[in-house]
Design a protein around this motif. Structure first.
Motif, PDB file in Angstrom:
ATOM      1  N   ASP A  69      45.379  41.007  45.362  1.00 12.95           N
ATOM      2  CA  ASP A  69      44.158  41.090  46.153  1.00 12.95           C
ATOM      3  C   ASP A  69      43.277  42.279  45.756  1.00 12.95           C
ATOM      4  N   GLY A  70      43.639  42.995  44.723  1.00 12.73           N
ATOM      5  CA  GLY A  70      42.847  44.131  44.269  1.00 12.73           C
ATOM      6  C   GLY A  70      43.109  45.404  45.038  1.00 12.73           C
ATOM      7  N   GLY A  71      43.867  45.309  46.095  1.00 13.42           N
ATOM      8  CA  GLY A  71      44.226  46.509  46.848  1.00 13.42           C
ATOM      9  C   GLY A  71      43.191  46.953  47.864  1.00 13.42           C
ATOM     10  N   ILE A  72      42.027  46.305  47.912  1.00 12.05           N
ATOM     11  CA  ILE A  72      40.994  46.742  48.857  1.00 12.05           C
ATOM     12  C   ILE A  72      40.319  45.561  49.562  1.00 12.05           C
ATOM     13  N   PRO A  73      41.064  44.543  49.983  1.00 13.50           N
ATOM     14  CA  PRO A  73      40.396  43.394  50.606  1.00 13.50           C
ATOM     15  C   PRO A  73      39.659  43.755  51.896  1.00 13.50           C
ATOM     16  N   VAL A  77      35.682  42.826  52.581  1.00 13.83           N
ATOM     17  CA  VAL A  77      35.259  41.979  53.690  1.00 13.83           C
ATOM     18  C   VAL A  77      34.398  42.768  54.676  1.00 13.83           C
ATOM     19  N   ARG A  78      34.607  44.055  54.779  1.00  6.31           N
ATOM     20  CA  ARG A  78      33.835  44.900  55.687  1.00  6.31           C
ATOM     21  C   ARG A  78      32.351  44.914  55.291  1.00  6.31           C
ATOM     22  N   ASN A  79      32.024  44.705  54.000  1.00  3.96           N
ATOM     23  CA  ASN A  79      30.640  44.718  53.541  1.00  3.96           C
ATOM     24  C   ASN A  79      29.898  43.417  53.836  1.00  3.96           C
ATOM     25  N   GLU A  84      35.061  35.722  59.251  1.00  4.99           N
ATOM     26  CA  GLU A  84      35.937  35.096  60.243  1.00  4.99           C
ATOM     27  C   GLU A  84      37.309  34.937  59.617  1.00  4.99           C
ATOM     28  N   ASP A  85      38.344  35.438  60.258  1.00  3.63           N
ATOM     29  CA  ASP A  85      39.719  35.364  59.761  1.00  3.63           C
ATOM     30  C   ASP A  85      39.828  35.896  58.335  1.00  3.63           C
ATOM     31  N   HIS A  86      39.162  36.976  58.056  1.00  2.00           N
ATOM     32  CA  HIS A  86      39.224  37.646  56.753  1.00  2.00           C
ATOM     33  C   HIS A  86      38.564  36.826  55.620  1.00  2.00           C
ATOM     34  N   PHE A  87      37.623  35.941  55.972  1.00  3.49           N
ATOM     35  CA  PHE A  87      36.853  35.177  54.997  1.00  3.49           C
ATOM     36  C   PHE A  87      35.366  35.443  55.216  1.00  3.49           C
TER      37      PHE A  87
END
Length: 95
Positions: A69-73, A77-79, A84-87
């Motif tokens: 996941d690149g280590g910074i999902p 997603v915060r940007n 919704e549900d991390h998408f």
């Protein structure tokens, strides 16, 4: 192979380059010189010559082909303007 004036105009049209009639003979000569050089290159015997990635011997740097996941999902997603549900949520485009 040689390029005629009509071909020069067609290439200029396809490349979206404005070429005046006075420039056509000069460009025709340049294109013919390039094609002659390519033909000259095809005469070189390259049998037994290994392909190179550089003029100096070196190995290509390779990394492991690992899915992660690149280590910074959470930061990514915060940007997003809407999630919704991390998408990411995007507006509907096709009806």
């Amino acid at each position: 192979m040689s390029v005629d004036a009509a071909t020069v105009r067609r290439i200029a049209h396809l490349a979206r380059i404005a070429v005046t009639e006075a420039e056509v003979p000069h460009l025709q000569g340049e294109l013919n010189a390039m094609l002659a050089f390519v033909e000259q290159l095809s005469e070189v015997n390259v049998e037994g010559v290994e392909p190179m990635t550089s003029v100096t011997p070196m190995e290509m740097k390779k990394r492991a082909d690992v899915v992660d996941d690149g280590g910074i999902p959470d930061d990514i997603v915060r940007n997003a303007p809407a999630t919704e549900d991390h998408f990411f949520l995007v507006p509907k485009v096709v009806e």
